[in-house]
Design an enzyme around this catalytic site. Structure first.
Site, PDB file in Angstrom:
ATOM      1  N   LYS A   1      43.750  48.090  44.762  1.00 26.58           N
ATOM      2  CA  LYS A   1      42.690  47.479  45.564  1.00 26.58           C
ATOM      3  C   LYS A   1      43.062  47.650  47.028  1.00 26.58           C
ATOM      4  CE  LYS A   1      39.889  43.300  46.001  1.00 26.58           C
ATOM      5  NZ  LYS A   1      39.743  43.401  47.462  1.00 26.58           N
TER       6      LYS A   1
ATOM      7  N   PHE B   1      35.843  55.629  45.399  1.00 25.41           N
ATOM      8  CA  PHE B   1      36.126  55.190  44.025  1.00 25.41           C
ATOM      9  C   PHE B   1      34.930  55.235  43.092  1.00 25.41           C
ATOM     10  CE2 PHE B   1      36.238  51.318  46.789  1.00 25.41           C
ATOM     11  CZ  PHE B   1      34.990  50.789  46.492  1.00 25.41           C
TER      12      PHE B   1
ATOM     13  N   ARG C   1      27.492  41.578  40.935  1.00 26.74           N
ATOM     14  CA  ARG C   1      28.799  41.151  40.425  1.00 26.74           C
ATOM     15  C   ARG C   1      28.756  41.085  38.904  1.00 26.74           C
ATOM     16  NH1 ARG C   1      32.644  39.492  43.568  1.00 26.74           N
ATOM     17  NH2 ARG C   1      31.200  39.028  45.291  1.00 26.74           N
TER      18      ARG C   1
ATOM     19  N   LYS D   1      38.915  42.385  39.562  1.00 27.64           N
ATOM     20  CA  LYS D   1      40.019  42.434  40.526  1.00 27.64           C
ATOM     21  C   LYS D   1      41.166  41.575  40.000  1.00 27.64           C
ATOM     22  CE  LYS D   1      37.711  38.815  43.210  1.00 27.64           C
ATOM     23  NZ  LYS D   1      37.122  38.424  44.521  1.00 27.64           N
TER      24      LYS D   1
END
Length: 291
Positions: free
Chosen positions: A60, A132, A202, A208
């Site tokens: 990340k 990404f 989301r 994460k």
């Protein structure tokens, strides 16, 4: 009479300590800007028990989320990023999702460079676009990965990088990788479900994983400092999107106590778990959001 003894300053702090802003702050702000915001896929939080065989894992990156819409770079909020012409020269008319990143521990320097309305040519020399995903590409993430790598290869610019993706066999191995990344100054890990389409919003297709969580809140009031902080701000009162209010005193520098983040501004705080009340445990101010 020194700064700490100025009656006007003490009165201002007392006044600010009881100021409050409306509870629906984020919903209103989001509605006002929704039309110009790129349709980004956003991460939920990883929890043990997720079938790791289904996911790809990457670092990340602690930078500025950026969306190339085929002709412009946009922030997560929809603002146009004024990158130098050479930085985006020859980029394809295909959407790319990534992070503008200068390296581990270089977040503030990244923000300083990326937010300038007149590009800092020298500053941009140190920025990479860590790609990404390809948001408008059909197929699953497993299928989009080769297309992403081929596209980045075709761009053939050293500052455009396809983010490394890997497989991790177990939760223990994932913890080991997280510890390795954090030891080197990295922020954490991202897990991306291989069979997922690019779904804006989301969801659990993107996760994460960090040893401490980050979240955003809006500054709604100041609490006056005491003792050595008399005449300065002792803590920020902040409010989350859900209307939860709490104070953050840890993490404020002396400069921020003298000139705190403005009322209404968004700050990012770091915490470790939640109390039964839902308030974060050990909340520490990380930074004021500027993207």
């Amino acid at each position: 009479m020194g700064p700490r003894d100025r009656p006007g300053r003490r009165a201002a702090l007392r006044l600010l300590s009881v100021l409050a802003l409306p509870g629906a702050w984020l919903q209103q702000a989001t509605s006002a800007r929704a039309a110009g915001k790129p349709p980004l896929m956003l991460a939920n939080t990883y929890r043990e028990g997720v079938p790791l065989a289904d996911f790809w894992v990457s670092e990340k990156y602690d930078g500025i989320r950026a969306y190339w819409d085929g002709r412009r770079l946009l922030t997560r909020g929809g603002e146009v990023i004024q990158a130098p012409g050479w930085f985006v020269h020859g980029w394809p008319q295909r959407a790319m999702d990534g992070e503008l990143w200068r390296g581990r521990g270089q977040f503030e320097q990244t923000v300083s460079t990326v937010r300038r309305q007149v590009p800092d040519e020298q500053g941009w020399r140190g920025v990479s676009f860590m790609v990404f995903d390809l948001p408008q590409e059909s197929g699953t993430f497993d299928e989009r990965l080769p297309a992403l790598q081929a596209l980045v290869g075709a761009i053939s610019q050293a500052w455009v990088v396809a983010v490394r993706q890997r497989k991790v066999a177990s939760h223990q191995a994932l913890q080991g990788l997280l510890a390795e990344v954090e030891k080197q100054g990295g922020e954490g890990l991202v897990l991306h479900r291989g069979d997922s389409l690019y779904n804006a919003g989301r969801n659990d297709d993107l996760l994460k994983f960090k040893s401490m969580e980050d979240a955003d809140a809006r500054v709604v009031a100041y609490l006056a400092g005491k003792g050595k902080y008399e005449g300065m701000v002792g803590a920020l009162t902040v409010e989350t999107v859900d209307g939860l209010r709490f104070n953050i005193g840890s993490g404020l520098t002396d400069a921020q106590r003298r000139a705190p983040p403005p009322l209404g501004s968004i700050v990012t705080y770091r915490y470790r778990g939640l109390h039964a009340s839902g308030k974060p445990r050990f909340a520490v101010l990380l930074r004021q959001r500027r993207d």
